[in-house]
Design a protein around this motif. Structure first.
Motif, short mmCIF file in Angstrom:
data_model
loop_
_atom_site.label_atom_id
_atom_site.label_comp_id
_atom_site.label_asym_id
_atom_site.label_seq_id
_atom_site.Cartn_x
_atom_site.Cartn_y
_atom_site.Cartn_z
N ALA A 182 10.21 -15.24 -8.43
CA ALA A 182 10.62 -16.32 -7.54
C ALA A 182 9.58 -17.44 -7.58
N PRO A 183 9.92 -18.64 -7.09
CA PRO A 183 8.93 -19.72 -7.04
C PRO A 183 7.66 -19.30 -6.32
N ARG A 184 6.56 -19.91 -6.70
CA ARG A 184 5.25 -19.48 -6.21
C ARG A 184 5.12 -19.51 -4.70
N ASP A 185 5.70 -20.51 -4.05
CA ASP A 185 5.54 -20.59 -2.59
C ASP A 185 6.17 -19.39 -1.92
N ILE A 186 7.31 -18.94 -2.43
CA ILE A 186 8.01 -17.79 -1.84
C ILE A 186 7.23 -16.51 -2.09
N VAL A 187 6.73 -16.35 -3.31
CA VAL A 187 5.95 -15.15 -3.62
C VAL A 187 4.66 -15.14 -2.81
N PHE B 120 1.35 -12.83 1.43
CA PHE B 120 0.62 -13.11 2.67
C PHE B 120 1.13 -12.25 3.81
N ALA B 121 2.45 -12.12 3.91
CA ALA B 121 3.05 -11.33 4.99
C ALA B 121 2.64 -9.87 4.91
N GLU B 122 2.61 -9.32 3.70
CA GLU B 122 2.21 -7.91 3.56
C GLU B 122 0.75 -7.71 3.94
N VAL B 123 -0.10 -8.64 3.51
CA VAL B 123 -1.52 -8.52 3.84
C VAL B 123 -1.73 -8.68 5.35
N GLY C 287 0.79 -1.22 0.00
CA GLY C 287 0.00 0.00 0.00
C GLY C 287 0.83 1.27 0.00
N ASN C 288 2.12 1.17 0.35
CA ASN C 288 3.00 2.32 0.33
C ASN C 288 3.74 2.46 -1.00
N GLY C 289 3.41 1.58 -1.95
CA GLY C 289 4.06 1.64 -3.25
C GLY C 289 5.42 0.98 -3.30
N GLU C 290 5.79 0.19 -2.26
CA GLU C 290 7.12 -0.43 -2.18
C GLU C 290 7.10 -1.83 -2.79
N ARG C 291 8.12 -2.17 -3.57
CA ARG C 291 8.28 -3.52 -4.13
C ARG C 291 8.86 -4.43 -3.03
N PHE C 292 8.01 -5.21 -2.41
CA PHE C 292 8.45 -5.97 -1.23
C PHE C 292 9.17 -7.27 -1.57
N MET C 293 9.06 -7.78 -2.81
CA MET C 293 9.72 -9.04 -3.14
C MET C 293 11.22 -8.87 -3.40
N LEU C 294 11.69 -7.67 -3.62
CA LEU C 294 13.11 -7.45 -3.88
C LEU C 294 13.97 -7.91 -2.71
N ALA C 295 13.46 -7.76 -1.49
CA ALA C 295 14.23 -8.14 -0.31
C ALA C 295 14.05 -9.60 0.06
N ARG C 296 13.17 -10.31 -0.63
CA ARG C 296 12.85 -11.69 -0.25
C ARG C 296 13.52 -12.74 -1.10
#
Length: 534
Positions: free
Chosen positions: A283-288, A293-296, A267-276
């Motif tokens: 990335a593989p579906r389970d990781i994404v 899920f974590a962001e929600v 919601g803040n416009g940040e790409r959160f998968m870059l750090a994961r």
């Protein structure tokens, strides 16, 4: 087309249960051998394969190879992929794509007339064949449904659901069926010594899913109750980008969008998968899925942003997703799409060998209801449709070489509770428990609660439909409780790492799942107070 009420009680036909990709393809491959195909929904509807947007993975482009495809499959499978199975499927891909072309599937082509291929997450090459960008599933099912209707050796019966599998001395003898539109009607019994289950997955056991209502685990349940070995039921794949607009099932935003450059933001416009993960959105579906899920869960929200990658080209490139968004009041060319993970695909199912044979004589299984070892703990994108057509062909070839005895007439002995509509409140509770306790993130306490509830529901269900849902859900939850590690799509917050000694597939039965439920229920009962020792 055969009317339900004119269904003969005994048939020498091969009986296929399920009108999705595996069932239709198997019926066509068996021609001109007589086949009775039973579909709960009208042919072409109610099948998850019809909703598939991504396409079919096949190493058909220059520079690609089946060996590379198989290596990618193994790499994402959490150490549980049967490598021989993965390679065999990849090597048959080209032949099955040509079969589909012959049946009239209009796969996309490039300017030179060659099959156009796209890339999806965790594939090392562009190898996904599509139809009009995101319409592969619907186009394939439409073409195969038409081919089936034109084939005189295939008798199609719509509106019946398989309620129980009938067996004797470890072999199938027939099916107990019931009208979908009239659950209170008397069941129909159909005798057959050759049955193929192609009933689809279990997604609708979850409150948030991309699967149709027919994906309630009925095939898994009836096979398990008949004593079939069940493989890897704990491994459920959650698609990370279901569109959250209050619809059940949730519309899907295909992974191919991220393959074209769409990003995931909060919601803040940040790409959160870059750090994961180094592959970020690819990335593989389970990781994404866990990232979303974590962001929600943290209250940040999650969104799929295709504004820069596609913009005004969105409607042309991905018409199905575009239509879903517009219907919900979202213009994806100018707005980010709200998303959340949703139950999407079951890696587990009826354990089958390389020919599609189950542990019960005369019973084959194909498509999502089966577990071949191809997906391991985490399915590689667009491998499911490929697996379905490969194993449908193998099943047809195996049946063609079998001498199948003629069936005897069956008695009218009910093997499930009397008919009737499943209690809506009980179904809602079951789906809520599966999402909250057996979902993207799991732990021992929550899983134990789920197993106890589902065990009681499975024993006490007053309708066949509810009992089948409870049976399938219990298999998933009990296996998830028993696997005290995290692997692939199975993530436990109380056991967050892989355990090397657990790098083996689960092989279980309904009896084993019931035993887990009984032990957990016994453990939770209040005990007499014991004297305190100083």
């Amino acid at each position: 087309m055969t009317n339900i009420h004119n269904l003969t009680r005994t048939t020498d036909d091969v009986v296929i249960v399920g009108g999705g990709l595996a069932g239709l393809f198997c019926a066509l491959k068996l021609a001109p051998r007589p086949v009775t195909l039973i579909s709960a929904a009208p042919l072409g509807q109610g099948a998850s394969s019809a909703w598939a947007q991504g396409g079919i993975a096949a190493a058909v482009a220059e520079g690609d190879s089946p060996e590379s495809h198989a290596a990618d499959t193994v790499a994402v499978g959490g150490g549980l992929v049967d490598e021989a199975v993965a390679l065999g499927i990849a090597r048959e891909a080209g032949l099955r794509i040509h079969d589909l072309l012959a049946y009239g599937v209009p796969f996309d082509r490039d300017l030179e007339g060659k099959l156009a291929v796209g890339r999806e997450a965790a594939h090392s090459a562009r190898r996904i064949v599509h139809v009009r960008g995101d319409g592969a599933g619907a186009a394939i099912i439409a073409a195969l449904s038409e081919a089936v209707r034109r084939t005189p050796s295939i008798r199609v019966i719509e509106g019946l659901a398989a309620e129980a599998l009938l067996t004797e001395d470890g072999a199938v003898t027939g099916l107990q069926l019931r009208e979908v539109a009239n659950a209170a009607a008397r069941p129909t019994f159909l005798a057959s010594r050759a049955i193929v289950l192609a009933t689809g997955g279990i997604g609708h056991l979850y409150a948030a899913t991309t699967n149709p209502v027919e994906a309630g685990g009925s095939g898994l349940a009836i096979a398990a109750r008949a004593g079939a070995v069940i493989a890897d039921p704990e491994f459920v794949q959650f698609h990370p980008t279901a569109i959250m607009v209050g619809r059940d099932p949730a519309p899907l935003a295909t992974e191919a969008l991220r393959g074209e450059g769409a990003t995931l933001i909060n919601g803040n416009g940040e790409r959160f998968m870059l750090a994961r993960h180094p592959l970020a959105e690819l990335a593989p579906r389970d990781i994404v899925a866990r990232g979303v899920f974590a962001e929600v869960a943290a209250g940040h929200g999650a969104f799929l942003d295709a504004r820069q990658a596609l913009g005004a080209r969105f409607a042309e490139k991905f018409p199905t997703v575009h239509a879903s968004c517009i219907a919900a009041g979202i213009d994806p060319s100018t707005q980010a799409i709200p998303i959340a993970p949703a139950a999407h695909y079951h890696m587990g199912g009826i354990a089958v060998d390389a020919r599609g044979r189950s542990s019960i004589d005369g019973l084959w299984a194909g498509g999502e209801v089966s577990s071949t070892g191809a997906h391991g703990a985490n399915r590689l994108a667009s491998n499911s449709l490929l697996e379905a057509v490969v194993y449908a062909t193998r099943i047809a070839d195996d049946i063609a070489g079998c001498a199948i005895p003629s069936p005897a007439r069956l008695s009218d002995g009910l093997v499930t509770p009397p008919g009737g509509t499943a209690d809506a409140a009980a179904v809602k509770r079951l789906r809520a428990i599966m999402s909250s306790r057996v979902g993207v993130a799991r732990d021992g306490e929550g899983l134990a609660e789920a197993v106890r509830h589902l065990g009681a529901l499975e024993r006490e269900a007053t309708s066949g439909a509810l009992r089948n849902m409870a049976t399938a859900a219990l298999l998933v939850a009990a296996a998830a409780w028993a696997r005290r590690e995290s692997r692939g799509a199975h993530f436990r917050s109380d056991h967050p790492v892989e355990v090397a000694s657990r790098a083996q597939r689960t092989m279980t039965t309904l009896a084993a799942a019931r035993e887990v439920a009984e032990n957990l229920t016994e453990h939770s009962r209040p005990r007499a107070a014991q004297p305190m020792i100083a």
